[in-house]
Write a protein that holds these residues in place. Structure first.
Motif, PDB file in Angstrom:
ATOM      1  N   LEU A  18       7.317  59.259  35.367  1.00  0.00           N
ATOM      2  CA  LEU A  18       8.434  59.067  34.440  1.00  0.00           C
ATOM      3  C   LEU A  18       8.650  57.585  34.133  1.00  0.00           C
ATOM      4  O   LEU A  18       8.878  57.210  32.980  1.00  0.00           O
ATOM      5  N   VAL A  19       8.579  56.748  35.156  1.00  0.00           N
ATOM      6  CA  VAL A  19       8.769  55.308  34.951  1.00  0.00           C
ATOM      7  C   VAL A  19       7.631  54.737  34.111  1.00  0.00           C
ATOM      8  O   VAL A  19       7.859  53.883  33.244  1.00  0.00           O
ATOM      9  N   GLN A  20       6.431  55.207  34.322  1.00  0.00           N
ATOM     10  CA  GLN A  20       5.281  54.702  33.564  1.00  0.00           C
ATOM     11  C   GLN A  20       5.496  54.886  32.062  1.00  0.00           C
ATOM     12  O   GLN A  20       5.049  54.055  31.261  1.00  0.00           O
ATOM     13  N   ASN A  21       6.207  55.920  31.669  1.00  0.00           N
ATOM     14  CA  ASN A  21       6.473  56.184  30.259  1.00  0.00           C
ATOM     15  C   ASN A  21       7.653  55.373  29.720  1.00  0.00           C
ATOM     16  O   ASN A  21       7.969  55.473  28.535  1.00  0.00           O
ATOM     17  N   TRP A  64      12.418  53.192  42.974  1.00  0.00           N
ATOM     18  CA  TRP A  64      11.387  52.571  42.143  1.00  0.00           C
ATOM     19  C   TRP A  64      11.143  51.125  42.572  1.00  0.00           C
ATOM     20  O   TRP A  64      10.003  50.683  42.694  1.00  0.00           O
ATOM     21  N   ARG A  65      12.211  50.368  42.801  1.00  0.00           N
ATOM     22  CA  ARG A  65      12.073  48.972  43.188  1.00  0.00           C
ATOM     23  C   ARG A  65      11.303  48.866  44.505  1.00  0.00           C
ATOM     24  O   ARG A  65      10.442  48.005  44.671  1.00  0.00           O
ATOM     25  N   ASP A  69       7.774  46.973  44.808  1.00  0.00           N
ATOM     26  CA  ASP A  69       7.626  45.884  45.769  1.00  0.00           C
ATOM     27  C   ASP A  69       6.515  46.169  46.768  1.00  0.00           C
ATOM     28  O   ASP A  69       5.756  45.271  47.149  1.00  0.00           O
ATOM     29  N   THR A  70       6.401  47.417  47.200  1.00  0.00           N
ATOM     30  CA  THR A  70       5.335  47.802  48.129  1.00  0.00           C
ATOM     31  C   THR A  70       3.976  47.665  47.452  1.00  0.00           C
ATOM     32  O   THR A  70       3.023  47.171  48.057  1.00  0.00           O
ATOM     33  N   TYR A  71       3.898  48.075  46.193  1.00  0.00           N
ATOM     34  CA  TYR A  71       2.649  47.939  45.443  1.00  0.00           C
ATOM     35  C   TYR A  71       2.226  46.465  45.374  1.00  0.00           C
ATOM     36  O   TYR A  71       1.068  46.129  45.639  1.00  0.00           O
ATOM     37  N   PHE A  95       0.093  55.739  46.949  1.00  0.00           N
ATOM     38  CA  PHE A  95       0.531  55.534  45.571  1.00  0.00           C
ATOM     39  C   PHE A  95      -0.129  54.328  44.899  1.00  0.00           C
ATOM     40  O   PHE A  95       0.205  53.992  43.769  1.00  0.00           O
ATOM     41  N   MET A  96      -1.066  53.697  45.594  1.00  0.00           N
ATOM     42  CA  MET A  96      -1.703  52.485  45.067  1.00  0.00           C
ATOM     43  C   MET A  96      -2.378  52.752  43.720  1.00  0.00           C
ATOM     44  O   MET A  96      -2.160  52.010  42.759  1.00  0.00           O
ATOM     45  N   ASP A  97      -3.185  53.784  43.642  1.00  0.00           N
ATOM     46  CA  ASP A  97      -3.898  54.079  42.389  1.00  0.00           C
ATOM     47  C   ASP A  97      -2.932  54.490  41.279  1.00  0.00           C
ATOM     48  O   ASP A  97      -3.095  54.078  40.133  1.00  0.00           O
ATOM     49  N   GLN A  98      -1.954  55.286  41.616  1.00  0.00           N
ATOM     50  CA  GLN A  98      -1.019  55.770  40.607  1.00  0.00           C
ATOM     51  C   GLN A  98      -0.184  54.627  40.020  1.00  0.00           C
ATOM     52  O   GLN A  98       0.229  54.682  38.874  1.00  0.00           O
ATOM     53  N   LEU A  99       0.051  53.590  40.806  1.00  0.00           N
ATOM     54  CA  LEU A  99       0.831  52.447  40.334  1.00  0.00           C
ATOM     55  C   LEU A  99      -0.031  51.345  39.726  1.00  0.00           C
ATOM     56  O   LEU A  99       0.482  50.287  39.347  1.00  0.00           O
ATOM     57  N   SER A 100      -1.318  51.589  39.583  1.00  0.00           N
ATOM     58  CA  SER A 100      -2.222  50.559  39.060  1.00  0.00           C
ATOM     59  C   SER A 100      -1.870  50.157  37.624  1.00  0.00           C
ATOM     60  O   SER A 100      -2.276  49.084  37.173  1.00  0.00           O
ATOM     61  N   PHE A 101      -1.080  50.945  36.906  1.00  0.00           N
ATOM     62  CA  PHE A 101      -0.649  50.556  35.564  1.00  0.00           C
ATOM     63  C   PHE A 101       0.202  49.280  35.599  1.00  0.00           C
ATOM     64  O   PHE A 101       0.350  48.592  34.592  1.00  0.00           O
ATOM     65  N   LEU A 102       0.733  48.934  36.780  1.00  0.00           N
ATOM     66  CA  LEU A 102       1.532  47.713  36.928  1.00  0.00           C
ATOM     67  C   LEU A 102       0.672  46.457  37.006  1.00  0.00           C
ATOM     68  O   LEU A 102       1.198  45.347  36.913  1.00  0.00           O
TER      69      LEU A 102
END
Length: 162
Positions: A18-21, A64-65, A69-71, A95-102
């Protein structure tokens, strides 16, 4: 069994999607990034889409924060590993791969020290004496000495005072 206030892995993955969108949450170039009303409404909408009545928009924002921050921390830890360096005991973070959009939205903070070092081949850091690289020993008063030693992580360039 998780407590009712804990967030499940599935909920965390849904939150990330949801945040990615909603680039206004994480992209500083988004025109709405600084729009507090837009951000409040976005977190309110995310809260409703999450469907967990125990959490409101503010608690999802905090979650989310924490994820972001963990990412950033895990990403930095991976970058600090040198080629051929022993990896040591690493804990997998799911969640590393899923957050790679950051990746394109986070920057490494390059810090500079305002500490002037005495011209010496040894420096005390945190109570430990560290041998300075030989190229720093011959630095003049106006020269900057780059210190590649891992204990100097976070210090990009240190001025060696002569």
């Amino acid at each position: 069994m998780p407590r009712k206030s804990e967030v499940s892995r599935e909920e965390t993955e849904k939150l990330i999607n949801l945040v990615q969108n909603e680039s206004c949450i994480y992209d500083i170039t988004d025109p709405d990034y600084h729009d507090k009303l837009r951000l409040f409404n976005t977190w309110d909408r995310i809260s409703k889409e999450m469907g967990n009545e125990l959490h409101d928009g503010d608690s999802w924002r905090k979650k989310w924060r924490n994820l972001r921050d963990t990412y950033v921390k895990k990403r930095r830890d991976l970058k600090l590993l040198k080629s051929g360096q022993a990896a040591g005991k690493r804990v997998f973070w799911p969640f590393m791969d899923q957050l790679s959009f950051l990746e394109k939205h986070v920057q490494d903070n390059i810090t500079q020290s305002n500490i002037l070092l005495e011209k010496s081949s040894e420096v005390a850091i945190g109570g430990d004496e560290v041998q300075l690289p030989s190229e720093c020993e011959n630095s003049s008063e106006d020269e900057i000495c780059s210190l590649p030693h891992p204990l100097f992580a976070g210090f990009r360039d240190l001025h060696v005072d002569g």
